[in-house]
Design an enzyme around this catalytic site. Structure first.
Site, PDB file in Angstrom:
ATOM      1  N   ARG A  67       0.769  -1.181  -0.090  1.00  0.00           N
ATOM      2  CA  ARG A  67      -0.011   0.095  -0.024  1.00  0.00           C
ATOM      3  C   ARG A  67       0.966   1.255   0.041  1.00  0.00           C
ATOM      4  NH1 ARG A  67      -3.460  -2.353   4.823  1.00  0.00           N
ATOM      5  NH2 ARG A  67      -1.603  -3.706   5.173  1.00  0.00           N
ATOM      6  N   GLY A  95       7.197  -3.684  12.485  1.00  0.00           N
ATOM      7  CA  GLY A  95       8.243  -2.580  12.322  1.00  0.00           C
ATOM      8  C   GLY A  95       7.533  -1.378  11.620  1.00  0.00           C
ATOM      9  N   ALA A 155      33.921  41.744  -0.935  1.00  0.00           N
ATOM     10  CA  ALA A 155      32.742  41.375  -1.698  1.00  0.00           C
ATOM     11  C   ALA A 155      33.196  40.696  -3.110  1.00  0.00           C
ATOM     12  CB  ALA A 155      31.695  42.545  -1.954  1.00  0.00           C
ATOM     13  N   ALA A 214      41.663  45.644  -5.330  1.00  0.00           N
ATOM     14  CA  ALA A 214      40.383  44.926  -6.034  1.00  0.00           C
ATOM     15  C   ALA A 214      40.482  44.748  -7.249  1.00  0.00           C
ATOM     16  CB  ALA A 214      39.337  46.149  -5.602  1.00  0.00           C
TER      17      ALA A 214
HETATM   18  C1  UD1 Z   1      -1.869  -6.385  11.501  1.00  0.00           C
HETATM   19  C2  UD1 Z   1      -2.871  -7.367  12.476  1.00  0.00           C
HETATM   20  C3  UD1 Z   1      -3.804  -6.430  12.746  1.00  0.00           C
HETATM   21  C4  UD1 Z   1      -3.626  -5.114  13.340  1.00  0.00           C
HETATM   22  C5  UD1 Z   1      -2.528  -4.259  12.542  1.00  0.00           C
HETATM   23  C6  UD1 Z   1      -1.984  -3.130  13.420  1.00  0.00           C
HETATM   24  C7  UD1 Z   1      -2.721  -9.435  11.421  1.00  0.00           C
HETATM   25  C8  UD1 Z   1      -3.265 -10.634  10.554  1.00  0.00           C
HETATM   26  N1  UD1 Z   1      -3.275  -8.264  11.541  1.00  0.00           N
HETATM   27  O1  UD1 Z   1      -2.581  -5.833  10.293  1.00  0.00           O
HETATM   28  O2  UD1 Z   1      -4.844  -7.154  13.532  1.00  0.00           O
HETATM   29  O3  UD1 Z   1      -4.547  -4.320  13.664  1.00  0.00           O
HETATM   30  O4  UD1 Z   1      -1.475  -5.040  12.062  1.00  0.00           O
HETATM   31  O5  UD1 Z   1      -1.152  -2.362  12.576  1.00  0.00           O
HETATM   32  O6  UD1 Z   1      -1.620  -9.696  12.163  1.00  0.00           O
HETATM   33  N2  UD1 Z   1       4.906  -8.918   7.885  1.00  0.00           N
HETATM   34  C9  UD1 Z   1       5.785 -10.015   7.838  1.00  0.00           C
HETATM   35  N3  UD1 Z   1       5.528 -10.971   7.162  1.00  0.00           N
HETATM   36  C10 UD1 Z   1       4.309 -11.204   6.543  1.00  0.00           C
HETATM   37  C11 UD1 Z   1       3.412 -10.253   6.839  1.00  0.00           C
HETATM   38  C12 UD1 Z   1       3.609  -9.222   7.383  1.00  0.00           C
HETATM   39  O7  UD1 Z   1       6.976  -9.794   8.372  1.00  0.00           O
HETATM   40  O8  UD1 Z   1       4.202 -12.307   5.911  1.00  0.00           O
HETATM   41  C13 UD1 Z   1       5.044  -7.813   8.673  1.00  0.00           C
HETATM   42  C14 UD1 Z   1       4.934  -6.615   7.985  1.00  0.00           C
HETATM   43  O9  UD1 Z   1       6.013  -6.334   7.362  1.00  0.00           O
HETATM   44  C15 UD1 Z   1       4.504  -5.401   8.855  1.00  0.00           C
HETATM   45  C16 UD1 Z   1       3.899  -6.145  10.093  1.00  0.00           C
HETATM   46  O10 UD1 Z   1       4.265  -7.518   9.821  1.00  0.00           O
HETATM   47  O11 UD1 Z   1       5.501  -4.871   9.542  1.00  0.00           O
HETATM   48  C17 UD1 Z   1       2.149  -6.323   9.831  1.00  0.00           C
HETATM   49  O12 UD1 Z   1       1.786  -6.564   8.624  1.00  0.00           O
HETATM   50  P1  UD1 Z   1       0.727  -5.731   7.864  1.00  0.00           P
HETATM   51  O13 UD1 Z   1       0.502  -6.382   6.494  1.00  0.00           O
HETATM   52  O14 UD1 Z   1       0.839  -4.341   7.980  1.00  0.00           O
HETATM   53  O15 UD1 Z   1      -0.461  -6.094   8.626  1.00  0.00           O
HETATM   54  P2  UD1 Z   1      -1.902  -5.146   9.025  1.00  0.00           P
HETATM   55  O16 UD1 Z   1      -2.697  -5.413   7.680  1.00  0.00           O
HETATM   56  O17 UD1 Z   1      -1.474  -3.899   9.238  1.00  0.00           O
HETATM   57 MG    MG Z   2       0.210  -2.794   9.345  1.00  0.00          MG
END
Ligand code: UD1
Ligand code: MG
Length: 453
Positions: free
Chosen positions: A16, A101, A378, A421
């Site tokens: 996104r 992260g 200058a 100058a």
């Molecule tokens: C997630 C939570 C949601 C919560 C939200 C808070 C789940 C299923 N959902 O959703 O309930 O409200 O965070 O911000 O956990 N990542 C990995 N490996 C993967 C997928 C994701 O390391 O395979 C990491 C991403 O890099 C990110 C974090 O996990 O830093 C969260 O992933 P993201 O896809 O942002 O989850 P959300 O849809 O925000």
């Molecule tokens: Mg997230």
């Protein structure tokens, strides 16, 4: 906190964000998202952190540079799958914090409060939750009475569940053994076909484990960065926090709305920051200095009582009681001792200017050492580049460089020497000498009338 390990998920692409940069490498108030999280975890006293990387792993790994252990998730199959990759490095008797992260606003106090609540309650898992006016996109906390029954993702939620405003912040505290056990059982039976970490709560509850929530009052901290809009929103929040901190420390910030100060900047008491000013990197401003308006400084140090106005400066050291600007450009390697004046339309690069020297107008000074109390007229230009190499110029103490002088480097001008100058100086000038290099002035009287005949 011993026996406490943080697992930080950072393997996702951040689709996104629509960026070639991995999401956690985006910058927020001068630090990457992952640095914010690592710093916060460190402040909370957690000694060991594991970062789960996948998408853009080389870039993130180099950036983290051994501050944390790296665990690779080769395919991004969901947050549950991400944490599974860390299991071989975790022990059952440890307390495990799981963080994202992409949540850079979380404060160490909140993390500590989560751990404390988890321990007091003797829970197997504790979810950090928050109330959000606009919960769209977050997992919702579904409760039966006071108790958590499950966490439902936006995409899996019923219309009623979507109305719930208590959300999952994505930060959790687990008993190692419970996490290990439950993670083995998660599935991909959901709208996104992913291994959701949030499914472990269903599983733990079914096994009669104690799963509780801890709600933070400050919902700002839960902001997850999934889009550029959320990144800007977070920037606004961090910026406000930083400005409030420095004002509480005795710094005058005339217009917070137009002042941008990065996280690692340090300001002393009684500094004044005037509007439209940006301070970035490890910039440090000492007491009573006045910066701005319209000034941008990156990795600079400014001494006590100096004034810097309408200026752009990068990697420059400015001594005490200096006057810089308006419209000065200080480039890397500029080192100004005390009471130096650098004025309008002056560019300085890689040069050392000693106490009391002045470069007041329209000059370029590069690869130069200017002795104390010298005055640079200058329009003086140090011609430091011959098209192949850069050459140094040395201007002695108390020297007086006439206006519009070209100093062709390599060149040395002695102490107390004076240049006329408009001269182009190509040979060294001894101390106390006067040097003039220009065509004799020719005056043809009545020339105009002669021509008219
Ligand atoms: C997630 C939570 C949601 C919560 C939200 C808070 C789940 C299923 N959902 O959703 O309930 O409200 O965070 O911000 O956990 N990542 C990995 N490996 C993967 C997928 C994701 O390391 O395979 C990491 C991403 O890099 C990110 C974090 O996990 O830093 C969260 O992933 P993201 O896809 O942002 O989850 P959300 O849809 O925000
Ligand atoms: Mg997230």
């Amino acid at each position: 906190m011993s026996n406490l390990v943080a697992v930080i998920m950072a393997a996702g692409k951040g689709t996104r964000m629509k960026s070639k940069l991995p999401k956690v490498m985006h910058s927020l108030a001068g630090k990457t998202l992952i640095e914010h999280v690592l710093d916060m975890v460190g402040q909370a006293g957690v000694k060991r952190s594991l970062v789960i990387v996948g998408h853009g792993r080389e870039v993130i790994e180099a950036h983290i540079n051994k501050r944390a252990e790296i665990v690779v998730q080769t395919e991004q199959l969901g947050t549950g799958h991400a944490v599974m990759q860390a299991l071989p490095y975790l022990e059952g008797e440890q307390t495990i914090l799981v963080l994202s992260g992409d949540q850079p606003l979380l404060k160490s106090e909140t993390l500590n409060a989560l751990v404390e609540s988890h321990q007091i309650q003797g829970a197997s898992a504790t979810v950090l939750t928050a109330y959000m006016d606009q919960p769209f996109g977050y997992g919702r906390i579904v409760k039966e009475g006071e108790n958590l029954s499950k966490i439902v993702e936006e995409k899996d939620a019923t219309p009623e569940q979507r109305n719930i405003i208590e959300i999952n912040t994505g930060t959790y505290c687990f008993k190692g053994s419970a996490l290990k056990e439950a993670l083995r059982k998660i599935t991909t039976e959901n709208a996104q076909g992913e291994y959701y970490l949030t499914e472990v709560f269903d599983i733990l509850l079914k096994h009669g484990e104690k799963v509780v929530t801890y709600c933070t009052a400050n919902s700002h901290e839960a902001l997850g960065i999934n889009s550029r809009g959320q990144l800007a929103e977070a920037e606004g929040i961090v910026r406000k926090r930083i400005l409030e901190h420095w004002m509480a420390e005795g710094v005058t910030i005339v217009d917070p709305a137009s002042t941008f100060i990065d996280t690692e900047v340090v300001l002393a008491q009684d500094v004044t920051i005037l509007p439209f000013t940006r301070l970035s990197g490890k910039t440090r401003i000492e007491e009573d200095a006045v910066i701005g308006p319209q000034t941008s400084m990156d990795n600079c140090i400014v001494g006590c009582g100096s004034e810097v106005t309408y200026t752009v400066a990068k990697e420059a050291l400015i001594g005490e009681r200096c006057h810089i600007g308006p419209f000065s450009y200080l480039r890397p390697g500029t080192k100004l001792e005390a009471e130096v004046k650098v004025g309008d339309f002056v560019e300085i690069k890689n040069s050392w200017i000693e106490t009391g020297a002045k470069v007041p107008h329209l000059s370029y000074i590069g690869d130069t050492h200017i002795g104390k109390s010298a005055n640079i007229g200058a329009g003086t230009i140090t011609c430091n580049y011959d098209g192949v190499k850069k050459h140094p110029t040395k201007i002695g103490a108390h020297a007086f460089i006439g206006s519009n002088t070209n100093l062709v480097a390599p060149l040395e001008i002695g102490d107390y020497a004076v240049t006329g100058a408009g001269s182009t100086i190509t040979k060294n000038v001894p101390e106390k000498a006067l040097v003039v290099e220009r065509g004799q002035q020719m005056v043809k009287e009545h020339w105009h009338r002669e021509k008219m005949k």
